[in-house]
Write a protein that holds these residues in place. Structure first.
Motif, short mmCIF file in Angstrom:
data_model
loop_
_atom_site.label_atom_id
_atom_site.label_comp_id
_atom_site.label_asym_id
_atom_site.label_seq_id
_atom_site.Cartn_x
_atom_site.Cartn_y
_atom_site.Cartn_z
N SER A 62 6.59 -149.90 69.18
CA SER A 62 5.19 -149.62 68.84
C SER A 62 4.33 -149.99 70.04
O SER A 62 3.54 -150.93 69.98
CB SER A 62 4.78 -150.43 67.61
OG SER A 62 3.47 -150.15 67.27
N PRO A 63 4.48 -149.25 71.13
CA PRO A 63 3.85 -149.68 72.37
C PRO A 63 2.34 -149.49 72.42
O PRO A 63 1.65 -150.23 73.09
CB PRO A 63 4.52 -148.81 73.42
CG PRO A 63 4.93 -147.58 72.68
CD PRO A 63 5.24 -148.03 71.29
N ASN A 64 1.80 -148.50 71.74
CA ASN A 64 0.39 -148.19 71.89
C ASN A 64 -0.33 -148.21 70.56
O ASN A 64 0.27 -147.98 69.51
CB ASN A 64 0.21 -146.81 72.53
CG ASN A 64 0.90 -146.73 73.87
OD1 ASN A 64 0.87 -147.67 74.63
ND2 ASN A 64 1.55 -145.61 74.14
N LEU A 65 -1.60 -148.43 70.63
CA LEU A 65 -2.41 -148.44 69.43
C LEU A 65 -2.91 -147.04 69.11
O LEU A 65 -3.07 -146.20 69.99
CB LEU A 65 -3.61 -149.36 69.63
CG LEU A 65 -3.30 -150.81 69.95
CD1 LEU A 65 -4.58 -151.55 70.28
CD2 LEU A 65 -2.60 -151.46 68.79
N VAL A 66 -3.18 -146.81 67.84
CA VAL A 66 -3.78 -145.55 67.42
C VAL A 66 -5.29 -145.75 67.44
O VAL A 66 -5.79 -146.75 66.91
CB VAL A 66 -3.30 -145.17 66.00
CG1 VAL A 66 -3.99 -143.93 65.51
CG2 VAL A 66 -1.81 -145.02 65.98
N SER A 90 -3.75 -145.66 74.11
CA SER A 90 -3.50 -145.35 72.71
C SER A 90 -2.72 -144.05 72.59
O SER A 90 -2.75 -143.20 73.46
CB SER A 90 -4.81 -145.27 71.94
OG SER A 90 -5.60 -144.23 72.44
N MET A 91 -2.02 -143.91 71.47
CA MET A 91 -1.25 -142.70 71.21
C MET A 91 -1.99 -141.82 70.22
O MET A 91 -2.84 -142.30 69.48
CB MET A 91 0.15 -143.05 70.68
CG MET A 91 0.16 -143.77 69.35
SD MET A 91 1.78 -144.01 68.65
CE MET A 91 2.56 -145.05 69.83
N SER A 92 -1.63 -140.57 70.23
CA SER A 92 -2.28 -139.66 69.30
C SER A 92 -1.75 -139.91 67.89
O SER A 92 -0.70 -140.53 67.69
CB SER A 92 -2.01 -138.21 69.70
OG SER A 92 -0.65 -137.90 69.48
N TYR A 93 -2.46 -139.38 66.92
CA TYR A 93 -2.06 -139.57 65.53
C TYR A 93 -0.72 -138.89 65.27
O TYR A 93 0.12 -139.42 64.54
CB TYR A 93 -3.14 -139.04 64.59
CG TYR A 93 -2.89 -139.39 63.15
CD1 TYR A 93 -3.02 -140.70 62.72
CD2 TYR A 93 -2.52 -138.42 62.23
CE1 TYR A 93 -2.79 -141.04 61.41
CE2 TYR A 93 -2.30 -138.74 60.90
CZ TYR A 93 -2.43 -140.06 60.49
OH TYR A 93 -2.19 -140.39 59.19
N ALA A 94 -0.48 -137.75 65.87
CA ALA A 94 0.80 -137.04 65.69
C ALA A 94 1.96 -137.87 66.26
O ALA A 94 3.03 -137.95 65.65
CB ALA A 94 0.73 -135.67 66.37
N GLN A 95 1.74 -138.50 67.41
CA GLN A 95 2.77 -139.36 67.98
C GLN A 95 3.03 -140.56 67.07
O GLN A 95 4.17 -140.97 66.87
CB GLN A 95 2.35 -139.84 69.37
CG GLN A 95 2.32 -138.77 70.43
CD GLN A 95 1.72 -139.29 71.73
OE1 GLN A 95 0.82 -140.13 71.71
NE2 GLN A 95 2.20 -138.76 72.85
N TYR A 96 1.95 -141.10 66.54
CA TYR A 96 2.07 -142.24 65.64
C TYR A 96 2.86 -141.86 64.39
O TYR A 96 3.75 -142.59 63.96
CB TYR A 96 0.67 -142.74 65.27
CG TYR A 96 0.66 -143.89 64.29
CD1 TYR A 96 1.01 -145.16 64.68
CD2 TYR A 96 0.27 -143.69 62.96
CE1 TYR A 96 1.00 -146.21 63.79
CE2 TYR A 96 0.25 -144.73 62.07
CZ TYR A 96 0.62 -146.00 62.48
OH TYR A 96 0.61 -147.04 61.60
N LEU A 97 2.56 -140.69 63.81
CA LEU A 97 3.30 -140.24 62.63
C LEU A 97 4.77 -140.05 62.95
O LEU A 97 5.65 -140.39 62.14
CB LEU A 97 2.70 -138.93 62.10
CG LEU A 97 1.40 -139.07 61.31
CD1 LEU A 97 0.89 -137.69 60.89
CD2 LEU A 97 1.59 -139.95 60.09
N GLY A 98 5.07 -139.48 64.12
CA GLY A 98 6.46 -139.31 64.51
C GLY A 98 7.19 -140.64 64.63
O GLY A 98 8.34 -140.77 64.20
N MET A 99 6.52 -141.62 65.21
CA MET A 99 7.13 -142.94 65.34
C MET A 99 7.36 -143.56 63.96
O MET A 99 8.44 -144.11 63.69
CB MET A 99 6.22 -143.86 66.17
CG MET A 99 6.81 -145.24 66.39
SD MET A 99 5.68 -146.36 67.22
CE MET A 99 4.42 -146.55 65.98
#
Length: 171
Positions: free
Chosen positions: A117-121, A134-143
């Motif tokens: 979980s390297p980056n914040l949304v 920060s990561m995008s919401y799509a990247q966050y969902l994938g993670m």
């Protein structure tokens, strides 16, 4: 009888900063008690002292036993117990080992946490502050989906293992 000046009651304007500072110091001390690196640093001088004491007692006992073997002294003289000082030294070594293991585990968890979980949304409440890491919401969902999948795989593996163990336990 001399009268002493009265201290301000708690809740007065002068006691709040002092109380907050005392609470902050107490919290910092508690955090340091749980910090394995700080505990390790605190134990090192004790370990050095224990080792010096151990070597001093060993030297005294060795010279005492040598004089007994040479017939110079009798064994009536009491000497310090080597086994107790050795046990104290080993106990400190064990505490240091536990501190190092705990520090290693903390570091390992921190690295794993940063890796998975390297980056914040970015939050929707503060759209004006753009976070470069920060990561995008799509990247966050994938993670999150990959973490859920991994958790399900672990759950299924544990269920299969428990069923195998339960099957072997029955006649």
């Amino acid at each position: 009888m001399a009268s002493q000046p009265q201290q301000p009651q708690s809740g007065g304007p002068m006691s709040q900063p002092g109380l907050q500072q005392a609470t902050a110091i107490q919290q910092q001390q508690q955090q340091q008690d749980f910090d394995p690196v700080h505990r390790f640093k605190m134990l090192i001088p004790q370990l050095k002292e224990s080792l010096q004491n151990l070597m001093k007692i060993a030297s005294i006992n060795l010279s005492h036993n040598t004089s007994i073997d040479n017939g110079i002294k009798s064994s009536d003289t009491s000497v310090q117990r080597f086994d107790k000082s050795l046990e104290e030294f080993y106990a400190l070594c064990d505490q240091l080992e536990l501190c190092l293991r705990l520090a290693y585990e903390c570091l390992s968890q921190s690295i794993d946490s940063a890796k998975h979980s390297p980056n914040l949304v970015p939050t929707a409440t503060k759209p004006d502050t753009v976070q470069t890491e920060s990561m995008s919401y799509a990247q966050y969902l994938g993670m999150i989906k990959s973490q859920i999948s991994c958790a399900k795989d672990i759950h299924n593996a544990l269920l299969e293992c428990s069923k195998k163990i339960a099957g072997k336990g029955q006649p």
